[in-house]
Design a protein around this motif. Structure first.
Motif, short mmCIF file in Angstrom:
data_model
loop_
_atom_site.label_atom_id
_atom_site.label_comp_id
_atom_site.label_asym_id
_atom_site.label_seq_id
_atom_site.Cartn_x
_atom_site.Cartn_y
_atom_site.Cartn_z
N ALA A 130 -28.41 14.48 -42.82
CA ALA A 130 -29.53 15.38 -43.03
C ALA A 130 -29.46 16.03 -44.40
O ALA A 130 -30.47 16.19 -45.09
CB ALA A 130 -29.55 16.46 -41.94
N GLY A 131 -28.24 16.36 -44.83
CA GLY A 131 -28.06 16.95 -46.16
C GLY A 131 -28.47 15.98 -47.27
O GLY A 131 -29.09 16.37 -48.26
N TRP A 132 -28.13 14.70 -47.09
CA TRP A 132 -28.47 13.70 -48.11
C TRP A 132 -29.97 13.43 -48.15
O TRP A 132 -30.58 13.34 -49.20
CB TRP A 132 -27.72 12.40 -47.85
CG TRP A 132 -27.95 11.37 -48.91
CD1 TRP A 132 -27.39 11.31 -50.14
CD2 TRP A 132 -28.86 10.27 -48.83
NE1 TRP A 132 -27.86 10.24 -50.85
CE2 TRP A 132 -28.77 9.58 -50.06
CE3 TRP A 132 -29.72 9.79 -47.85
CZ2 TRP A 132 -29.52 8.43 -50.33
CZ3 TRP A 132 -30.46 8.66 -48.11
CH2 TRP A 132 -30.36 7.99 -49.34
N LEU A 133 -30.59 13.32 -46.95
CA LEU A 133 -32.03 13.04 -46.89
C LEU A 133 -32.86 14.22 -47.40
O LEU A 133 -33.92 14.03 -47.98
CB LEU A 133 -32.43 12.72 -45.44
CG LEU A 133 -31.95 11.37 -44.89
CD1 LEU A 133 -32.23 11.28 -43.41
CD2 LEU A 133 -32.59 10.21 -45.64
N LEU A 134 -32.35 15.43 -47.18
CA LEU A 134 -33.09 16.64 -47.58
C LEU A 134 -32.40 17.35 -48.74
O LEU A 134 -32.43 18.57 -48.81
CB LEU A 134 -33.21 17.59 -46.37
CG LEU A 134 -33.85 17.01 -45.11
CD1 LEU A 134 -33.70 17.98 -43.94
CD2 LEU A 134 -35.32 16.69 -45.35
N GLN A 135 -31.80 16.55 -49.64
CA GLN A 135 -30.98 17.16 -50.68
C GLN A 135 -31.75 18.12 -51.56
O GLN A 135 -31.23 19.18 -51.94
CB GLN A 135 -30.27 16.10 -51.52
CG GLN A 135 -31.15 15.02 -52.08
CD GLN A 135 -30.31 13.92 -52.72
OE1 GLN A 135 -29.99 14.01 -53.89
NE2 GLN A 135 -29.95 12.92 -51.93
N ASP A 136 -33.00 17.81 -51.87
CA ASP A 136 -33.78 18.72 -52.70
C ASP A 136 -34.00 20.05 -51.99
O ASP A 136 -33.85 21.13 -52.59
CB ASP A 136 -35.12 18.10 -53.07
CG ASP A 136 -34.96 16.92 -54.03
OD1 ASP A 136 -33.91 16.87 -54.72
OD2 ASP A 136 -35.86 16.06 -54.09
N ALA A 137 -34.37 19.97 -50.72
CA ALA A 137 -34.62 21.19 -49.95
C ALA A 137 -33.34 22.00 -49.77
O ALA A 137 -33.35 23.23 -49.87
CB ALA A 137 -35.21 20.83 -48.59
#
Length: 314
Positions: free
Chosen positions: A154-161
Motif C-alpha cells: 500500500a505504501g508503494w502504490l500510494l507513495q505520493d499520498a
C-alpha cells in the motif's frame, strides 16, 4: 524522533529500522509498525525493493511470536491469565479468545495480525496448548507476510499520498502531537467507560464456594458450567461433575437442563467476568436461577483443597 529523521533512517537502512520496529511491536511494546511499513514502502523505487524489507518484517514478527509461543509453552495458562488481568476491560477475557483459537486451529494465526488483541494472545495460546512448533512457525510466517506485505505494498502504490501526508505531519508536528494525544485520551476514556459499565453489569447475585458445595450435596444439585480455557483445564485438570462450556456454545453445554433448576457458572477471569457474562446470557434465554461463582476457580480451589488433601492423606 521526528518524521524527517525516521524517513532518513529508512532511506539509509530500511531493513534494520523495520526489523526492530516490528519486533518491538509484536513483543508487546506500544510502538506502531504499520506507519513505518507504509513509509518504508513509499520510499522503495521498484517493487522488487520491497522483498528484503518484507523479509525483515516477517523474520521480526515470527521471532516475536516464537518468544510468546515459548513463554506459553513453559508457563502455560499463567501467561494467559496475566494477559487477562492486564486488560483494561475485564469483560474482554482471554479464555473466550482461546476457545475461538482452539476452534479455528493454527489457521487463525494467518489472520491474527489483522485482529486487535488477538495477535498478542494467539502465540502464547498455541504454546500453552502444545501445538506443533513447525506448523505454528509456518502459519505465523504466512500471517506476518500478508500483514507486512499489504502495508508495504500500500505504501508503494500510494507513495505520493504517503509522502505528502508525512510532509504535512512534519510541518504541523505540534498539531499532530495534540491530535494524537487527544485521540489517545478519547480511547482511554472509552475503555474506562467500558470498565465502569462492566462493573454495573456485574450487579448480579453470586454464589459463594461454600454455598455451592452445600447445593452440590443436595438431592437436586445445580448444573456447574466450567468456562475456563482449554489450556487451563489441560494444566489444572477438569472439575469433577462440571460440564465444560464455551461462551459461543452455552446452549450446547446446558443441553436439556430444565430452565427452572439452578445453574452455576465458573471461570478464571478477573472479577468473574466470563462467569457473569455467561450467567447474564442464560438468564436472558429464560433460565430462572443462574449465578456466577464468587471468586471463580481460585475460590473453588481454596474451598475444596481441604477435602482434596484429606482424600490424598487417606
Amino acid at each position: 524522533m521526528e518524521l524527517a529523521q525516521i524517513s532518513q533512517a529508512l532511506r539509509n537502512d530500511a531493513m534494520t529500522v523495520v526489523f526492530f520496529n516490528v519486533l518491538l511491536q509484536q513483543l508487546g511494546l506500544p510502538v506502531p509498525a504499520v506507519p513505518t511499513l507504509l513509509l518504508a514502502g513509499s520510499l522503495v523505487l521498484a517493487p522488487e525493493g520491497i522483498v528484503p524489507i518484507l523479509a525483515a518484517a516477517i523474520v521480526a514478527s515470527v521471532l516475536a511470536d516464537w518468544v510468546w509461543y515459548g513463554t506459553g509453552r513453559v508457563f502455560g495458562y499463567r501467561v494467559l491469565a496475566g494477559l487477562c488481568k492486564l486488560s483494561i476491560n475485564p469483560s474482554s477475557c482471554v479464555s473466550q479468545t482461546e476457545a475461538r483459537f482452539v476452534r479455528w486451529g493454527l489457521s487463525s494465526l494467518v489472520v491474527a495480525k489483522f485482529i486487535p488483541g488477538f495477535s498478542t494472545v494467539a502465540p502464547p495460546i498455541a504454546g500453552a496448548l502444545r501445538m506443533s512448533q513447525p506448523g505454528f512457525l509456518l502459519a505465523a510466517g504466512i500471517g506476518a507476510g500478508l500483514w507486512a506485505g499489504l502495508a508495504l505494498g500500500a505504501g508503494w502504490l500510494l507513495q505520493d499520498a504517503v509522502q505528502t501526508a508525512i510532509a504535512t505531519l512534519d510541518r504541523h508536528a505540534g498539531r499532530a502531537l495534540t491530535l494524537t494525544l487527544l485521540a489517545l485520551g478519547i480511547w482511554l476514556g472509552w475503555k474506562l467507560w467500558q470498565k465502569y459499565r462492566f462493573r454495573k453489569f456485574c450487579a448480579v447475585p453470586h454464589i459463594s464456594p461454600d454455598e455451592l458445595l452445600q447445593a452440590l450435596a443436595t438431592e437436586q444439585p445445580p448444573l456447574l458450567l466450567d468456562l475456563r480455557g482449554a489450556s487451563m483445564i489441560a494444566d489444572a485438570g477438569p472439575i469433577i461433575g462440571a460440564r465444560i462450556a464455551e461462551h459461543d456454545f452455552l446452549r450446547d453445554a446446558v443441553g436439556d437442563w430444565p430452565k427452572e433448576q439452578a445453574i452455576v457458572t465458573l471461570c478464571a477471569c478477573p472479577e468473574d467476568a466470563g462467569a457473569i457474562q455467561a450467567a447474564r446470557q442464560l438468564l436472558n434465554q429464560g433460565y430462572l436461577s443462574v449465578k456466577p461463582l464468587k471468586g471463580g476457580y481460585d475460590a473453588w480451589l481454596q474451598a475444596t483443597r481441604p477435602a482434596q488433601e484429606s482424600t490424598s492423606a487417606g
